[in-house]
Design an enzyme around this catalytic site. Structure first.
Site, PDB file in Angstrom:
ATOM      1  N   ASP A  44      -5.445  -6.598   1.117  1.00 53.58           N
ATOM      2  CA  ASP A  44      -4.393  -6.829   0.123  1.00 53.58           C
ATOM      3  C   ASP A  44      -4.990  -7.122  -1.255  1.00 53.58           C
ATOM      4  OD1 ASP A  44      -1.874  -7.346  -0.947  1.00 53.58           O
ATOM      5  OD2 ASP A  44      -1.247  -8.552   0.752  1.00 53.58           O
ATOM      6  N   ASP A  45      -4.689  -6.271  -2.231  1.00 53.24           N
ATOM      7  CA  ASP A  45      -5.083  -6.501  -3.633  1.00 53.24           C
ATOM      8  C   ASP A  45      -6.597  -6.437  -3.854  1.00 53.24           C
ATOM      9  OD1 ASP A  45      -2.399  -6.902  -4.077  1.00 53.24           O
ATOM     10  OD2 ASP A  45      -2.617  -8.831  -5.074  1.00 53.24           O
ATOM     11  N   CYS A  82       2.232  -3.561  -2.983  1.00 57.40           N
ATOM     12  CA  CYS A  82       2.178  -4.046  -1.600  1.00 57.40           C
ATOM     13  C   CYS A  82       3.183  -3.391  -0.655  1.00 57.40           C
ATOM     14  CB  CYS A  82       2.412  -5.551  -1.576  1.00 57.40           C
ATOM     15  SG  CYS A  82       1.284  -6.524  -2.588  1.00 57.40           S
ATOM     16  N   ARG A  86       3.100  -0.122   2.172  1.00 56.71           N
ATOM     17  CA  ARG A  86       3.368  -0.308   3.594  1.00 56.71           C
ATOM     18  C   ARG A  86       4.501   0.590   4.076  1.00 56.71           C
ATOM     19  NH1 ARG A  86       0.243  -5.086   4.199  1.00 56.71           N
ATOM     20  NH2 ARG A  86      -0.411  -5.508   2.061  1.00 56.71           N
ATOM     21  N   LYS A 125       0.597  -9.089   7.739  1.00 57.52           N
ATOM     22  CA  LYS A 125       1.665  -9.056   6.732  1.00 57.52           C
ATOM     23  C   LYS A 125       2.601  -7.876   6.961  1.00 57.52           C
ATOM     24  CE  LYS A 125       2.009  -8.334   1.690  1.00 57.52           C
ATOM     25  NZ  LYS A 125       1.295  -8.515   0.407  1.00 57.52           N
ATOM     26  N   HIS A 127       6.159  -7.484   5.159  1.00 52.07           N
ATOM     27  CA  HIS A 127       6.626  -7.226   3.795  1.00 52.07           C
ATOM     28  C   HIS A 127       7.529  -5.999   3.695  1.00 52.07           C
ATOM     29  CE1 HIS A 127       5.481  -7.574  -0.760  1.00 52.07           C
ATOM     30  NE2 HIS A 127       6.586  -8.213  -0.463  1.00 52.07           N
ATOM     31  N   HIS A 210      -5.518 -11.314  -1.370  1.00 58.04           N
ATOM     32  CA  HIS A 210      -4.357 -11.599  -2.224  1.00 58.04           C
ATOM     33  C   HIS A 210      -4.349 -13.074  -2.639  1.00 58.04           C
ATOM     34  CE1 HIS A 210      -0.090 -11.889  -3.373  1.00 58.04           C
ATOM     35  NE2 HIS A 210       0.027 -10.574  -3.247  1.00 58.04           N
ATOM     36  N   ASP A 316      -4.058  -1.983  -0.058  1.00 53.55           N
ATOM     37  CA  ASP A 316      -2.690  -1.549  -0.368  1.00 53.55           C
ATOM     38  C   ASP A 316      -2.498  -1.205  -1.833  1.00 53.55           C
ATOM     39  OD1 ASP A 316      -2.829  -4.131  -1.368  1.00 53.55           O
ATOM     40  OD2 ASP A 316      -0.973  -4.819  -0.435  1.00 53.55           O
ATOM     41  N   ASN A 317      -3.385  -1.668  -2.690  1.00 52.01           N
ATOM     42  CA  ASN A 317      -3.345  -1.317  -4.120  1.00 52.01           C
ATOM     43  C   ASN A 317      -4.642  -1.793  -4.746  1.00 52.01           C
ATOM     44  OD1 ASN A 317      -0.878  -3.716  -3.818  1.00 52.01           O
ATOM     45  ND2 ASN A 317      -2.765  -4.276  -4.907  1.00 52.01           N
ATOM     46  N   LYS A 357      -3.298  -2.872 -10.132  1.00 50.91           N
ATOM     47  CA  LYS A 357      -2.119  -2.871  -9.270  1.00 50.91           C
ATOM     48  C   LYS A 357      -0.855  -2.611 -10.094  1.00 50.91           C
ATOM     49  CE  LYS A 357       0.417  -6.248  -6.380  1.00 50.91           C
ATOM     50  NZ  LYS A 357       0.308  -7.607  -5.779  1.00 50.91           N
TER      51      LYS A 357
END
Length: 530
Positions: A44-45, A82, A86, A125, A127, A210, A316-317, A357
């Site tokens: 994540d991130d 995010c 997904r 996660k 989300h 993240h 994810d980004n 992002k």
């Protein structure tokens, strides 16, 4: 040496076998290897060059090991955000088509693989709309929101407990750290199927790295002082390392430092003292993530499953530029802190790319992506240059699993898959580098990629055009030299936007600028109290 006589009974037995061979089932004569297991790991991130195998100085030996015995993709893309990432991963559709699973007309990977005989497992996660057990997963552990306290499990925004074990609220123990717990349950779920001969699909969605910046002290200690040289020097080192690894060639021009970010040398001692620990804790979070992936690899090895398991790992980004701070605690690390780094370190983490992002430039969408599958990947340690996107994961798994993608779910028509299978390129059989165009649109940042051409725009700004084969880092806008190409791609983008429910270029152009701050106001934040 005397010759050994073959007993008559053996001769008769051999003859019987030879005579019966034509009657044997072709399946028995040429048994096919079992279908692969699948593990999709999403972090994540994370920035493009954070991993050691992508040029970074953070210790990531386990992911580096997967890369050296697998493939590193250098042109694999996400949706720059995010939940939107997904949604495309789970469905094989553009995120606008499902509205992050809020709309009908989609099926998840779990819902496609389960009828094909796969155990479907998830840890981490979610989300997205609904909950994993409602969307095809046999087992689930994790949190339903987008961001949590790593030590308490509470949702960062609301403070609620959105942790779940299957459909039940999960009460977090005192020794909780989310990166460890997410891996613990993933391994537990795998162990539950030890006597089950079905293949498995595991979706492992880590929240690291993240914000908030939370890490165990023993991991943070490893990085004390490592970032004292500042972001300008680390950017230079990472770019050099990317060149040494063969990832960045002459077409990867190091983008300029973000114009709103100061040089490290211009900062005061107090400003450096505030900013430096952020990167130390961030690096510790990535390190801990790698340690846990190492635990998963060790488990697969010990159970004899590693060779026939296709593992994907990606972010994810891109790195997140948005400053976050609740309360007055300015030192990151512990569960009592509530802070994130801002564009200053994010710009470095995305070396050598532009933006971050949420943006449709490569700093938002281009992710390090590792594929590992000893039984299927021959060119181990190599670089894969095939332009690919999250929507390609679904058709890849469908093909390799021999699954059937549905035309309906719950009485509703399901949109056809938007991506292309990567099965051939994974196995070194790709003969063509052409594919369907790739599109992006989130928060009014938008783009289209067709072959080597990329047309991209930030919210409220007009189009830019790049030849990716010559300018991977989007440093030289050539739209004035190729107006016909820009016109063709702009038309393609708007047609796509209208088809899937994205915003057209005109709507993005007339939108409002983002109100999210990308920089801490150091003068105000560090001002001595009067």
């Amino acid at each position: 040496m005397p010759k050994r006589r073959v007993p008559v009974r053996c001769v008769i037995a051999l003859a019987t076998v030879l005579v019966s061979l034509p009657c044997l089932s072709p399946t028995l004569l040429a048994a096919k290897p079992s279908r692969p297991n699948f593990i999709v790991i999403v972090c994540d991130d994370m920035g493009f060059s954070d991993l050691g195998c992508y040029g970074g100085e953070i210790d990531t030996p386990n992911l580096d090991r997967l890369a050296s015995s697998g493939l590193r993709f250098v042109d694999f893309h996400n949706n720059a955000k995010c939940s939107e990432t997904r949604a495309s991963l789970m469905t094989g559709l553009w995120h606008q088509q499902s509205k992050n699973l809020k709309k009908p007309g989609n099926a998840t990977i779990a819902e496609v693989l389960k009828p094909a005989g796969y155990r479907t497992l998830m840890s981490g996660k979610w989300h997205l709309a609904g909950e994993p057990p409602e969307r095809g997963f046999d087992r689930y552990f994790g949190f339903l929101g987008g961001c949590i306290n790593f030590f308490t499990g509470n949702d960062w925004g609301s403070g609620e407990n959105l942790m779940r074990l299957d459909r039940n609220v999960f009460d977090v123990p005192d020794d909780f750290y989310s990166t460890d717990a997410i891996t613990d349950y993933a391994i537990d779920f795998l162990n539950e199927g030890e006597s089950d001969d079905r293949p498995f699909f595991l979706y492992l969605a880590h929240n690291a790295p993240h914000f908030p910046l939370h890490a165990p002290e023993e991991d943070i200690a490893k990085y004390r002082g490592r970032y004292r040289v500042g972001w300008d020097e680390i950017r230079r080192r990472r770019y050099q390392r990317l060149q040494e690894l063969g990832i960045a060639d002459e077409t990867w021009n190091l983008s300029d430092r973000d114009s709103k970010v100061e040089s490290w040398d211009s900062l005061t001692a107090k400003e450096r003292e505030f900013l430096e620990p952020m990167m130390e804790v961030y690096a510790a979070m990535v390190d801990r993530l790698d340690q846990n992936i190492g635990r998963l690899i060790d488990h697969l090895e010990s159970t004899g499953q590693l060779n026939n398991t296709l593992i994907f790992f990606f972010s994810d980004n891109g790195a997140c530029p948005y400053q976050r701070l609740k309360g007055d605690m300015l030192v990151p690390g512990s569960g009592d802190s509530d802070i994130a780094y801002d564009a200053r370190w994010a710009n470095m983490c995305n070396t050598p790319l532009r933006n971050y992002k949420q943006y449709a430039h490569h700093g938002g969408t281009l992710t390090p992506m590792i594929a590992h599958w000893p039984n299927g990947i021959q060119d181990t340690g190599g670089l894969n240059h095939f332009p690919s996107h999250l929507v390609d994961i679904m058709p890849t798994l469908v093909e390799l699993a021999g699954a059937t993608y549905p035309t309906q779910r719950n009485g509703q028509d399901v949109f056809p898959m938007e991506g292309v299978s990567l099965a051939a390129t994974l196995q070194g059989k790709e003969t063509s580098r052409q594919r369907k165009p790739i599109y992006w649109e989130f928060a009014n940042n938008h783009a289209v990629r067709d072959g080597n051409w990329k047309l991209v725009a930030e919210r409220t700004k007009d189009w830019e055009l790049y030849d990716i084969s010559r300018d991977r880092c989007e440093t030289n806008n050539i739209i004035e030299q190729y107006p016909d190409v820009a016109k063709r791609l702009a038309k393609s983008y708007d047609q796509w936007a209208k088809r899937v429910g994205a915003k057209t270029h005109a709507k993005c152009l007339n939108s409002s600028p983002s109100n999210q701050s990308q920089l801490f106001n150091l003068d105000k934040l560090l001002r001595d109290p009067q």
